[in-house]
Design an enzyme around this catalytic site. Sequence first.
Site, PDB file in Angstrom:
ATOM      1  N   ASP A 166      22.397  11.016 108.893  1.00  0.00           N
ATOM      2  CA  ASP A 166      23.790  10.979 108.435  1.00  0.00           C
ATOM      3  C   ASP A 166      24.408   9.688 108.961  1.00  0.00           C
ATOM      4  O   ASP A 166      24.821   9.607 110.116  1.00  0.00           O
ATOM      5  CB  ASP A 166      24.520  12.216 108.978  1.00  0.00           C
ATOM      6  N   LYS A 208      32.350   6.514 103.962  1.00  0.00           N
ATOM      7  CA  LYS A 208      33.314   5.806 104.798  1.00  0.00           C
ATOM      8  C   LYS A 208      33.401   4.314 104.472  1.00  0.00           C
ATOM      9  O   LYS A 208      34.089   3.939 103.537  1.00  0.00           O
ATOM     10  CB  LYS A 208      33.014   6.043 106.274  1.00  0.00           C
ATOM     11  N   TYR A 264      28.202  16.382 114.083  1.00  0.00           N
ATOM     12  CA  TYR A 264      29.267  16.660 113.115  1.00  0.00           C
ATOM     13  C   TYR A 264      28.858  16.031 111.790  1.00  0.00           C
ATOM     14  O   TYR A 264      28.519  14.850 111.733  1.00  0.00           O
ATOM     15  CB  TYR A 264      30.610  16.080 113.580  1.00  0.00           C
ATOM     16  N   TYR A 312      43.604  18.957 109.920  1.00  0.00           N
ATOM     17  CA  TYR A 312      43.372  19.304 111.334  1.00  0.00           C
ATOM     18  C   TYR A 312      44.688  19.530 112.077  1.00  0.00           C
ATOM     19  O   TYR A 312      44.864  19.030 113.201  1.00  0.00           O
ATOM     20  CB  TYR A 312      42.613  18.173 112.048  1.00  0.00           C
TER      21      TYR A 312
END
Length: 428
Positions: free
Chosen positions: A246, A275, A152, A24
């Site tokens: 998600d 994660k 997202y 990014y």
Amino acid sequence: MAVDTSKKNELPGWPGLEHIWLPYAQMKTAAPPLPVVRTQGSRIVLADGRELIDGIASWWTACHGYNQPHIRHTVAKQLKQMPHVMFGGLAHEPALTLARRLAALLPGNLSRVFFSDSGSVAIEVALKMAAQYWINQGQRERTQFIAFKDGYHGDTTGAMAVSDPHAGMHSIYRGLMPQHVIAELPADDASAAAIEALVTRRGGDIAGIIVEPLVQGAGGMKFHDAAVLKRLRALADKHDLLLIFDEVFTGFGRTGKMFACEAAGVTPDMVALSKALTGGTLPLAATVATRKVFDAFWSDDPKKALMHGPSYMANALACAAANASLDLFETEPRLQQVATISSAMLEGLEPCRGMPGVKDVRVKGAIGVVEMDAIDNLDALRARFVAEGVFVRPFGNIVYLTPAFTISKDELKTLTDAVVKVVRERKQ
Ligand SMILES: Cc1ncc(COP(=O)(O)O)c(C=O)c1O
């Protein structure tokens, strides 16, 4: 014209940055990354000896803090025995144990676990599973998904396609992506009626609905309540669509319960996890499907098999780390720690409310958010936090904290004080 990129942003004593492509980041103008030599608990130690208190837990992964001894020990043991073996035609105990434990922890009959290696890939797998669920039943046209504004789901093509193209940072890749439907979350009667009308109109080409339950993370740290998810469950049931949660961000205690689906009292047809699955130590992800979904693949026909299999699927080190992380959730008071962090952040960030330039202050579980009207120079703001001795990484118009659940009271106070101080001085 040849551009000399070799000299920029070298780190003292560590040649090689000129070969790195950072995430990014506009490589020409990006601030050089901070050189890290060590981590411990909630501390990041830099090459020059400075210690930063980590407000982000390495992109929300390191829920037990860094270098947690039980995870280290378990992974070291596994390393001696077998770091990795392919999962095609072979299996191993850490993966089977982990699958069994995840199935026991998740609600309803979410019971079939497909392992992969990142949150984005767990989403790709969920989308493929959902589409093939219908293909296997002769409904080839059901390939579209309903996803949500500010959502997202990752950076791979399929995951980008179900993310809000703007909030998800992916609008320039539009030509690459299949087009899905990006709707408003059904947060009130009007938006609920709109999505109902949309599904009624489209119906036949929709495979499922994908949503980040309770918290939309990278799209702006936006919270919604359980009623939204209940409406989506009802909509999916009424129109026979698959509901995918998600939980890559929300899973493993971040919102206050082990999983957001549990907090909301809604069982999806599939859930994606990653994660904090390994406590922030090794890459691993899981897509967990209900019995109903799995049954659509159960056949004598080889064409009905799910055609997916990452090389590092169910990596044994990562599965061992995840089992050790689950041990810690069982043996240590993690969810109580989340509740304590939640109250401390509510109190600690409250002074930001009403400051010039602050739009909102909100906390859910171990997620504390100060939403600004705008942030004009993210790099400068990030550097300002480092000068305060904390690692906080604002994005968009959001300053947020997602610390490790094991952070000490004093460390957390240093974080919230730093946020208050830096936000206050911005508009003076
Ligand atoms: C909700 C959600 N889904 C998916 C992903 C993608 O995960 P990964 O970065 O591991 O590919 C993220 C990453 O931030 C996320 O927050």
